[in-house]
Design a protein around this motif. Sequence first.
Motif, short mmCIF file in Angstrom:
data_model
loop_
_atom_site.label_atom_id
_atom_site.label_comp_id
_atom_site.label_asym_id
_atom_site.label_seq_id
_atom_site.Cartn_x
_atom_site.Cartn_y
_atom_site.Cartn_z
N TYR A 1 26.28 43.94 39.07
CA TYR A 1 27.85 43.46 38.71
C TYR A 1 28.16 44.70 38.68
N TYR A 2 30.34 44.18 39.26
CA TYR A 2 31.02 45.05 39.94
C TYR A 2 32.07 45.16 38.82
N GLY A 3 32.79 46.50 38.51
CA GLY A 3 33.55 46.23 37.57
C GLY A 3 34.52 47.53 37.57
N TYR A 4 35.16 47.58 37.19
CA TYR A 4 36.49 48.92 37.11
C TYR A 4 36.65 49.73 35.86
N ASP A 5 36.90 51.01 35.27
CA ASP A 5 37.09 50.91 33.97
C ASP A 5 37.79 51.93 33.79
N PRO A 6 39.56 51.78 33.05
CA PRO A 6 40.12 52.41 33.42
C PRO A 6 40.67 54.06 32.89
N TYR A 7 40.23 55.08 33.19
CA TYR A 7 40.89 56.53 33.16
C TYR A 7 42.25 56.26 32.08
N PHE B 1 36.15 36.44 29.69
CA PHE B 1 36.10 37.51 30.31
C PHE B 1 34.59 37.15 31.28
N ASP B 2 33.88 36.67 30.36
CA ASP B 2 33.24 36.05 31.36
C ASP B 2 33.35 35.27 32.28
N PHE B 3 34.33 34.22 31.90
CA PHE B 3 33.98 33.28 32.56
C PHE B 3 35.84 33.31 33.34
N PRO B 4 36.67 34.35 34.26
CA PRO B 4 37.45 34.61 34.91
C PRO B 4 38.13 32.98 35.66
N THR B 5 39.38 33.05 36.05
CA THR B 5 39.42 32.08 36.71
C THR B 5 40.15 32.79 38.29
N ASP B 6 40.98 33.04 38.63
CA ASP B 6 41.58 33.40 39.59
C ASP B 6 42.25 34.70 39.37
N THR B 7 41.80 35.95 38.66
CA THR B 7 42.75 36.79 37.83
C THR B 7 41.43 37.89 37.46
N ARG B 8 41.13 38.67 37.89
CA ARG B 8 40.19 40.12 37.43
C ARG B 8 41.34 41.23 37.12
N LEU B 9 40.95 41.52 35.48
CA LEU B 9 41.65 42.97 35.23
C LEU B 9 40.40 44.24 34.61
N PRO B 10 40.71 45.02 34.69
CA PRO B 10 39.80 45.98 34.06
C PRO B 10 39.07 45.83 32.37
N GLY B 11 37.77 45.96 33.26
CA GLY B 11 37.23 45.33 31.70
C GLY B 11 36.40 44.12 32.67
N MET B 12 36.79 43.98 33.35
CA MET B 12 36.22 42.82 33.77
C MET B 12 34.89 42.37 34.80
N LYS B 13 33.86 42.15 34.88
CA LYS B 13 32.84 42.52 35.42
C LYS B 13 32.14 41.49 36.44
N LEU B 14 32.34 41.28 37.86
CA LEU B 14 32.10 40.16 38.54
C LEU B 14 30.44 40.23 39.07
N GLY B 15 29.99 39.92 38.81
CA GLY B 15 28.39 39.19 39.11
C GLY B 15 27.34 38.32 38.01
N HIS B 16 26.34 38.97 38.46
CA HIS B 16 25.44 38.46 36.80
C HIS B 16 24.51 39.20 36.33
N SER C 1 37.69 54.39 37.65
CA SER C 1 36.40 54.23 37.80
C SER C 1 35.32 52.56 38.00
N PRO C 2 34.89 53.42 39.29
CA PRO C 2 34.18 51.60 39.74
C PRO C 2 33.64 52.07 39.05
N ILE C 3 32.86 51.03 38.39
CA ILE C 3 31.26 50.37 38.45
C ILE C 3 30.65 49.45 38.77
N PHE C 4 29.25 49.57 39.35
CA PHE C 4 28.74 49.01 39.90
C PHE C 4 26.68 49.36 39.78
N VAL C 5 26.42 48.34 39.40
CA VAL C 5 25.29 48.21 39.15
C VAL C 5 24.23 47.12 39.99
N PHE C 6 23.36 47.82 40.39
CA PHE C 6 22.24 46.66 41.01
C PHE C 6 20.51 47.71 41.11
#
Length: 488
Positions: free
Chosen positions: A223-229, A130-145, A212-217
Amino acid sequence: MEFCNASDAITPNQSMIDGETLVSLDQRFELGFFSPGKSTNRYLGIWCKNVPGAILWVANRNKPITDSFGVLSISKNGTLFLHNQMRSVIWFSSASRISESPVVQLLDTGNLVITDKSSTSPESYIWQSFDFPTDTRLPGMKLGHGLNDNLDRYLVSWKSADDPSPGDFTYRIDNYGLPQLVIFMGSMKKFRSGPWNGLRFSGLPIFVSPFSPIFVFHEDKLYYGYDPYNRSVTTRLTLDPSGLLERYRLNETRMEWSLLYSVPRDQCDNFGLCGPNGICRIYRTPMCECLNGFIPKSQEEWEMLDWSSGCARRMPVGCQGEEGFLKVEGVKLPDFSNFWLNKSMNLKECKAECLKNCSCMAYANSDITGGGSGCLMWFRDLIDIREFDDQDSRQDIYIRLAASELKSIHDSNKKKRLVITVAVSVISGMLILGLLLWFIIWKKGSQRKGEEWELPLFDLATIATATNNFSTANVLGVGGFGPVYKVR
């Protein structure tokens, strides 16, 4: 050395060869070797078990194996290695630390992790896909740093359907200004989500989401991600080789991926389509217009539907005299080429700050929650504004104009409202006349047949009175159409 067989994990005394797979405990995800499209090259990847056509992650996307003798193994200190037939290292993981009893495991989330046998908590992961995504993002995977490391997580498209090596497009968080999600083609912006408005990224499509969206700034985290209900629902977000970002949901009944939406959704989503100081309205023809108070820089180009040169002010501003602001409602806020942000100001304070700064061209709230807060100011041309219909995406911006320009716009809008009201009233009168004519003809026809009828909703006296008023040049606003206007 032992070979794994339909397990979810590998230990240092095991390995996995081409033709074997790891399967998550819930039987949802599978890790193994594959050949994309028409290619004969072999890659190590993850996909949904029993669902063809979608590779969710690729290990050796830059260096394929040219035969079917690839081997995956984990060293005693916790490094994952991919070898070819000649035992040359094709790919390896970059562990954050050394483990004394490592294990590599495919989780029920689709995340391939290296952890220690003594601890399986996410905090103890030595490495994760999940720290090294290719072209696809799954629930629980975060974009950012900034997650206690120096990694920057973003999506990179495949070069083609037959080649998973990095393509031309990336999808990442752009933090120049307020954070927003951007699709880049090389270094050029192709699409941007609009800034985070306190609830969501305003320019992304809204759909009924099981997440549920997750945004931390913060200063050190973004980083931005989402967790499944509901973890029984599987979705993926994929950046395809053409730069299209597509959201899919797995249909468990047919075992196939169903497309939920894609972006860019329409031409107005294309970055900067209408040029500087233009606004895109997808339901109008032409879709590009200049903002009120602005005119095309090149009328000839605009007549040819080339809007790239954009618009310029009809009258200059910048402490030139009396000035004010025009409210433009329901838009995606402009991009951040030259801006100023203060999160503690309210909108009234923001207006005062912008007005006393001769370079300030526009202002808006940065956050729409709780009635709105924060102050954004722009100091150059306004780029990539589009109008929205859905309420959740709407934000307002206040654009600086000369007082005479504001008066002209006000007078023009007043005339338009008058014309619309009169037109509606005239139509109402015509409907009444038409109804009366129909009634008279119908009445005469009924009388010839010896029948007597009355209309259920009108009586003849009421219609006659209305008709008489209309014939003496009074236009009635009836049926909820508005007030009475005297036509002279």
